[in-house]
Design an enzyme around this catalytic site. Structure first.
Site, mmCIF file in Angstrom:
data_model
loop_
_atom_site.group_PDB
_atom_site.id
_atom_site.type_symbol
_atom_site.label_atom_id
_atom_site.label_comp_id
_atom_site.label_asym_id
_atom_site.label_seq_id
_atom_site.Cartn_x
_atom_site.Cartn_y
_atom_site.Cartn_z
ATOM 1 N N GLU A 75 35.876 36.881 43.847
ATOM 2 C CA GLU A 75 37.275 36.722 44.240
ATOM 3 C C GLU A 75 37.935 35.590 43.460
ATOM 4 O O GLU A 75 39.110 35.684 43.109
ATOM 5 C CB GLU A 75 37.416 36.487 45.740
ATOM 6 C CG GLU A 75 38.871 36.447 46.151
ATOM 7 C CD GLU A 75 39.144 36.857 47.583
ATOM 8 O OE1 GLU A 75 40.320 36.790 47.970
ATOM 9 O OE2 GLU A 75 38.205 37.243 48.303
ATOM 10 N N THR A 76 37.199 34.547 43.174
ATOM 11 C CA THR A 76 37.747 33.451 42.375
ATOM 12 C C THR A 76 38.164 33.950 41.005
ATOM 13 O O THR A 76 39.297 33.723 40.563
ATOM 14 C CB THR A 76 36.702 32.323 42.226
ATOM 15 O OG1 THR A 76 36.410 31.802 43.518
ATOM 16 C CG2 THR A 76 37.213 31.218 41.315
#
Length: 157
Positions: A75-76
């Site tokens: 997700e980062t």
């Protein structure tokens, strides 16, 4: 594990964000959670975002890399790509994350590479491949972010 790396941005990204008065590596990072998990974004552009994370300290009770840790890395990286695609006038907000875990990892460093699947005006979707030090795929992920208008990308509303 505590060493700091510098994120590499292409010149066009630096030019686009110039004059915003922002620390790009800090803005395009995993924040406090990423610091806790030792996530490092090492390369960032709308076309490709690369980051690493150690397995040590990010394991579940069986001693394997925690699936949630892989999700944080995915997700980062996808969010950074979406933010860079959206530009200074947009915020990227994750609305869907899908992770498939292929194999366990007990030691070393995992590397994630996020590449765009779709880059539109209101959404951006990135595929993230996470591999071990031997280049074997550990996790395949897909992240879709909503691109929202923002007065300042550093100030979510």
């Amino acid at each position: 594990m505590g060493e700091q790396t510098t994120t590499t941005f292409p010149q066009e990204v630096l030019d686009q964000w110039a004059g915003q008065g922002l620390d790009l590596p800090a803005l395009f990072s995993a924040g406090h959670l990423g610091t806790r998990m030792s996530v490092q974004v090492v390369e960032a552009s709308p076309e490709r975002v690369v980051g690493t994370m150690p397995v040590e300290g990010n394991t579940q009770p069986y001693g394997l890399l925690h699936g949630g840790a892989s999700a944080v890395l995915a997700e980062t990286l996808g969010s950074v790509g979406a933010m860079l695609h959206g530009g200074p006038g947009k915020l990227a907000v994750g609305v869907d994350l899908n992770c498939t875990h292929h194999r366990g990892v007990r030691t070393g460093l995992v590397t994630g590479v996020a590449t765009p699947v779709h880059r539109g005006r209101s959404t951006a979707t990135y595929e993230i491949a996470i591999t071990d030090e031997q280049g074997k795929r550990v996790c395949s992920a897909r992240l879709t972010c909503l691109l929202r208008d923002s007065e300042s990308p550093a100030q979510p509303s």
